[in-house]
Design a protein around this motif. Structure first.
Motif, PDB file in Angstrom:
ATOM      1  N   SER A 133      26.940  -0.890  64.841  1.00 17.65           N
ATOM      2  CA  SER A 133      27.130   0.066  65.930  1.00 17.65           C
ATOM      3  C   SER A 133      26.887  -0.610  67.270  1.00 17.65           C
ATOM      4  N   GLY A 134      27.166   0.121  68.357  1.00 17.68           N
ATOM      5  CA  GLY A 134      26.880  -0.386  69.691  1.00 17.68           C
ATOM      6  C   GLY A 134      28.127  -0.550  70.523  1.00 17.68           C
ATOM      7  N   GLY A 135      27.921  -1.022  71.751  1.00 20.47           N
ATOM      8  CA  GLY A 135      29.034  -1.239  72.662  1.00 20.47           C
ATOM      9  C   GLY A 135      29.660  -2.604  72.475  1.00 20.47           C
ATOM     10  N   ASN A 136      30.496  -2.964  73.419  1.00 15.02           N
ATOM     11  CA  ASN A 136      31.220  -4.230  73.328  1.00 15.02           C
ATOM     12  C   ASN A 136      31.462  -4.734  74.752  1.00 15.02           C
ATOM     13  N   THR A 137      30.671  -5.716  75.164  1.00 19.60           N
ATOM     14  CA  THR A 137      30.802  -6.238  76.527  1.00 19.60           C
ATOM     15  C   THR A 137      32.077  -7.053  76.722  1.00 19.60           C
ATOM     16  N   GLY A 138      32.814  -7.280  75.644  1.00 18.32           N
ATOM     17  CA  GLY A 138      34.081  -7.989  75.756  1.00 18.32           C
ATOM     18  C   GLY A 138      35.270  -7.073  75.964  1.00 18.32           C
ATOM     19  N   LEU A 139      35.048  -5.761  76.138  1.00 16.80           N
ATOM     20  CA  LEU A 139      36.158  -4.842  76.357  1.00 16.80           C
ATOM     21  C   LEU A 139      36.901  -5.185  77.642  1.00 16.80           C
ATOM     22  N   ARG A 140      38.198  -4.971  77.597  1.00 17.85           N
ATOM     23  CA  ARG A 140      39.025  -5.176  78.778  1.00 17.85           C
ATOM     24  C   ARG A 140      39.750  -3.859  79.091  1.00 17.85           C
ATOM     25  N   PRO A 141      40.344  -3.741  80.262  1.00 11.42           N
ATOM     26  CA  PRO A 141      41.028  -2.486  80.611  1.00 11.42           C
ATOM     27  C   PRO A 141      42.173  -2.166  79.651  1.00 11.42           C
ATOM     28  N   GLU A 142      42.350  -0.892  79.383  1.00 13.79           N
ATOM     29  CA  GLU A 142      43.539  -0.423  78.687  1.00 13.79           C
ATOM     30  C   GLU A 142      44.746  -0.560  79.625  1.00 13.79           C
ATOM     31  N   GLU A 143      45.927  -0.761  79.074  1.00 15.90           N
ATOM     32  CA  GLU A 143      47.105  -0.986  79.896  1.00 15.90           C
ATOM     33  C   GLU A 143      48.267  -0.109  79.425  1.00 15.90           C
ATOM     34  N   ALA A 144      49.161   0.179  80.359  1.00 13.65           N
ATOM     35  CA  ALA A 144      50.327   0.997  80.016  1.00 13.65           C
ATOM     36  C   ALA A 144      51.519   0.603  80.870  1.00 13.65           C
ATOM     37  N   LYS A 145      52.694   0.742  80.288  1.00  5.47           N
ATOM     38  CA  LYS A 145      53.951   0.631  81.012  1.00  5.47           C
ATOM     39  C   LYS A 145      54.607   2.008  81.004  1.00  5.47           C
TER      40      LYS A 145
END
Length: 916
Positions: free
Chosen positions: A640-652
């Protein structure tokens, strides 16, 4: 925020304002602005439309008004609506005609808005489990609860670290609401993937308005009281509005469709065996405890292979009791003929109280229990499935307290305008559950041989009040404290003129500083409240260009108007990196009355603090059904826990459409839109069926087996991460990474249709027909980048294929009569066993309202008129929600679908308004 950093921020913005002053002063001396382009004064007409020469459709009151100083949502350029994108707006008259008592419910009347996730009555979808204060947020297209950006008068609003509840602004203090259902990160930055909602406060009120409303339905009532005052003049304007709203709770006990026993509707029996009296189990054999309880003297009444069944969610509210107190204000001061001071602000306090229902439990009863009863002929361990009705209803209560102020200066020199403002706000969420179960105390009472200190699970209610209080003393408190500081600087004007019109530019810089403190208190009342503190800084720069190739000055057949726009924005985050997003738009009008448009752009959403940091990291040992072993249960270790490696979600995103106005009274708008969304954040900590989709996680590291799993678990243990639940196998062979991950993707597309027609007659008055509908042509979703895209369109708790709303208004001799129809199409309930599907019926309701306007619309004195009396019947025919064969849950739905239907039923309301 660090005091030195705040000082630097304020100094830099002050310097910018000083530049505005000096530049504006010089311009005022050397280049006086033509009168035709002077800024509109606050006593200008209230109903504002998109300028006819530059805009896509904006539905505001039915008239077009041209004003070169208006900034329409979706564009930063004055006098130019978002090229290529459509805008749906709710003007002041529509706000008054609506039966909604809060701003969030007003916006949710728009068909393009779905009630999924962050909602007071539906929290079972993505994002819903974080909504512990039962707030409401806007979810355009149903794409995601955090994929819609809500702003106030064009600038950002402090949120609760996740989203903005529009009810922070009283409806009496709104001039209009503008919704751009198109990607707009190139203009506004993070969160604007599905679109933008702009709450535009009143700046032209000259007088006082009051409102009093009371609505009543079966076992439900709501009320609204408010007052707004404003003053306008050559000097500027000021406006203050206050509103109090009360909405009673709606108990599930008062609606027969919210039930566990759905057999009478043709559904399944979801009743629980945790009842009062309960069911006793010994050696795998059940014995129903008879009504009135059981003692050693009547143990013969225990019949083997019998159970008690009952409703599992007795006493639970479908939505909580809520009180709103909200104030908002605006001001504009014309310091000189070239310089304005302006500002806006609000204060909101929303309080809630929810009955969560009575607690059920399965308890082990030792033979030492003072009230112990053993069925004849049994010797094995004994347990009882029981509902703890002797304890109070499991309540939760709390509040969302939010305030913000924004102010700045606006200078105009020639055709250019320079503006700077500072924004500061706070949002404090708190949610308390004061009567949780103390498991050690319950187990001690179950083992006690003293009747005074023992717990009685056998249905006679012999447990003492002191013991019940000790069992019911656990608290859960989870405050979230947020602080937002922002600074904005913009420049806006005409670069040069082409035969088709002026080439316009808007450019600016924004600075955001966000601070959040995530609090937790869980356990005994003496457990300390602890906080984890996080911060984020965002520096952003943007530019937007508007180029009219053909216009009034050089129109030719087939090219009456041709406009292009290009926007780009760069955002640099202190914690998740940087991102650049462009957007392009085109409007083409081949002849008068027809405009063809299109847009393309990219958007993004920065991950939430809670997604990055999560709760403390732990290992949970859980059972997983393993298809490779024929469904055998395997004990796996989940992280469990967070993830400091997350990056922004993206969309076109892209859209194409046409707006047709063949006559002055008829207007039609058709839009096709498409959103490709990647890197969506999700977690799989609680997904015990994840191995059934193992192939889709190949290469992600989410599922590890054998030696790889054992090595990863050893690595985590060596780093200090501990096992929080379960017993780790000596030789673990399965590991699940349950942290948040950038893995999901979706593709959504659809068609919007908006139309209006007005018929003016000499003797029968004015008739107006309005319609707005959205149709999803595709909603495909996959759980990983390489996973299979599955069509989830038109399935339960996902975006539905069709939603529509239409109205017929008749204005005659001061009386306004309106009939509104709301429709949600039918869909599939695919949660039945053995891949079964239930066809859920469509849901159509009618609202009828009549308003009597008395006296002058703009009275000079209190007794000169400005009075209106309205009668409304919402859901006129008392249409019940369609039956949904689905078990009730703690988050709503069950017997009905809270995301698609309103459980209130017919509501009759009376509204009084007075203006003077």
């Amino acid at each position: 925020m660090d005091s030195h950093l705040r000082r630097r921020l304020l100094l830099s913005t002050s310097a910018l304002l000083a530049v505005i002053l000096s530049a504006g002063a010089a311009a005022a001396q050397t280049d006086p602005e033509p009168a035709s382009s002077q800024q509109a004064r606050p006593d200008a007409p209230a109903s504002v439309q998109t300028p006819a020469a530059t805009a896509g459709p904006v539905t505001v009151g039915g008239e077009d008004v041209t004003d070169a100083d208006i900034v329409i949502t979706g564009s930063r350029i004055r006098g130019a609506a978002p090229v290529g994108s459509s805008v749906i707006a709710i003007d002041r008259s529509a706000i008054q005609a609506s039966g909604a008592v809060t701003t969030d419910r007003l916006i949710k009347e728009i068909p393009q808005v779905f009630d999924l996730g962050t909602s007071e009555n539906s929290r079972g979808q993505s994002g819903g489990n974080s909504n512990i204060t039962f707030g409401n947020a806007i979810n355009i297209r149903g794409i995601g609860p955090y994929a819609t950006l809500t702003i106030l008068d064009g600038h950002r609003v402090v949120n609760n670290s996740r989203s903005v509840d529009p009810s922070i602004i009283p409806s009496l203090g709104l001039e209009r609401v503008e919704v751009v259902a198109d990607g707009a990160s190139a203009v506004y930055g993070s969160d604007a993937i599905a679109g933008v909602v702009n709450l535009i406060p009143r700046r032209n009120l000259n007088g006082i308005e009051t409102i009093a409303r009371m609505g009543v339905a079966r076992d439900f009532h709501e009320s609204q009281f408010g007052i707004a005052g404003g003053k306008t003049g050559d000097w500027g304007q000021v406006m203050v509005a206050y509103e109090h709203v009360f909405r009673s709770n709606l108990s599930g006990d008062d609606r027969d469709f919210f039930t566990s026993d759905q057999r009478r509707f043709g559904g399944r029996d979801f009743r629980t065996t945790q009842c009062n009296p309960g069911t006793l189990t010994v050696g795998g054999v059940n014995y129903a405890i008879p009504a009135g309880g059981v003692t050693a003297a009547n143990a013969a009444a225990l019949v083997p292979n019998t159970v008690n069944r009952c409703e599992g969610f007795t006493g639970q509210d479908l939505f909580p009791e809520t009180r709103y107190d909200s104030v908002n204000a605006t001001f504009t001061v014309h310091l000189t003929d070239w310089l304005d001071a302006f500002g806006d602000g609000y204060f909101s306090n929303r309080r809630f109280r929810r009955n969560n229902g009575y607690t059920g439990a399965t308890v082990t009863v030792p033979s030492t229990n003072a009230f112990f009863v053993r069925p004849a002929g049994t010797t094995d361990a004994e347990s009882v499935q029981i509902r703890l009705d002797e304890l109070p209803n499991n309540i939760s209560f709390g509040s969302t307290r939010s305030w913000q102020g924004a102010g700045g200066l606006r200078a105009k020199f020639g055709s250019w305008e320079v503006q700077g403002q500072i924004i500061y706000g706070r949002n404090d969420d708190t949610s308390n559950t004061p009567n949780g179960i103390n498991t050690p105390a319950l187990n001690a009472a179950l083992a006690s041989s003293n009747p005074a200190t023992a717990f009685d699970p056998y249905g006679l209610g012999r447990t003492s009040a002191a013991v019940l209080a000790a069992i019911n003393d656990q608290v859960f408190n989870a405050p979230t404290l947020n602080r937002f500081t922002g600074a904005e600087a913009t420049i806006n004007g005409t670069l040069f003129d082409l035969p088709g019109g002026g080439v316009k530019l808007a450019a600016g810089y924004e600075r955001q500083e966000l601070e959040v403190a995530l609090g937790i208190q869980r356990g005994a009342p003496s457990t300390p409240l602890t906080f984890r503190n996080y911060a984020r800084k965002v520096d952003s720069g943007y530019a937007e260009l508007f180029v009219p190739i053909f216009g009034t000055g050089n129109a030719i057949p087939g090219l009456r108007r041709l406009e292009l726009s290009a926007a780009v924005r760069y955002d640099k985050y202190s914690d998740v990196g940087d991102t650049t997003n462009p957007k392009f738009g085109i409007n083409w009008s081949p002849f008068r009355g027809l405009t063809v448009r299109g847009s393309y752009g990219t958007s993004f959403r920065a991950p939430l603090f809670s997604q990055i940091y999560g709760n403390s990291s732990n290992i949970f040992v859980q059972p997983y059904a393993d298809p490779t072993l024929g469904g055998t249960i395997v004990q796996g270790a989940a992280l469990s826990g967070g993830n400091t490696g997350l990056r922004p979600e993206e969309a076109k995103t892209w859209s194409a459409g046409a707006d047709w106005e063949p006559t002055r009274n008829l207007r039609l708008s058709l839009t096709y839109w498409n959103v490709k969304y990647t890197g969506q954040v999700d977690s799989y900590l609680g997904d015990l069926a994840i191995l059934s989709r193992e192939a889709q996680f190949a290469g992600t590291g989410v599922i590890l087996r054998g030696a790889d799993a054992a090595a990863r678990i050893r690595e985590l243990l060596a780093s200090g991460i501990t096992v929080a639940r379960g017993v780790l196998p000596a030789n673990p062979v399965l590991f699940i990474d349950g942290r948040t991950q950038n893995l999901g993707r979706s593709e959504t597309s659809g068609i919007d249709l908006v139309g209006s027609y007005t018929l003016e007659t000499e003797k029968a008055g004015i008739f107006t027909l309005n319609a707005n509908a959205t149709y999803l042509t595709r909603y495909l979703a996959a759980i990983t980048p390489s996973g299979t895209l599955i069509d989830r369109r038109n399935t339960v708790f996902n975006p539905l294929t069709f939603k529509g709303r239409g109205s017929l208004n008749w204005l005659y001799d001061g009386v306004n009569t309106r009939l509104t129809v709301n429709h949600v199409g039918g869909y599939d309930n695919n949660t039945l066993p053995n891949n079964g599907v239930q066809k859920v019926d469509s849901y159509t309701t009618f609202d009828l309202g009549v308003t009597f306007n008395i006296g002058d619309a703009e009275p000079q004195g209190f007794f000169d008129g400005g009075f209106s009396l309205s009668f409304d019947a919402l859901n006129l025919f008392d249409r019940k929600p369609p039956f949904l064969d689905f078990a009730p849950t703690v988050n709503g739905s069950g017997g009905y679908d809270a995301t698609a239907a309103n459980p209130v039923g017919r509501e009759v309301a009376v509204t009084l308004r007075k203006r003077f």
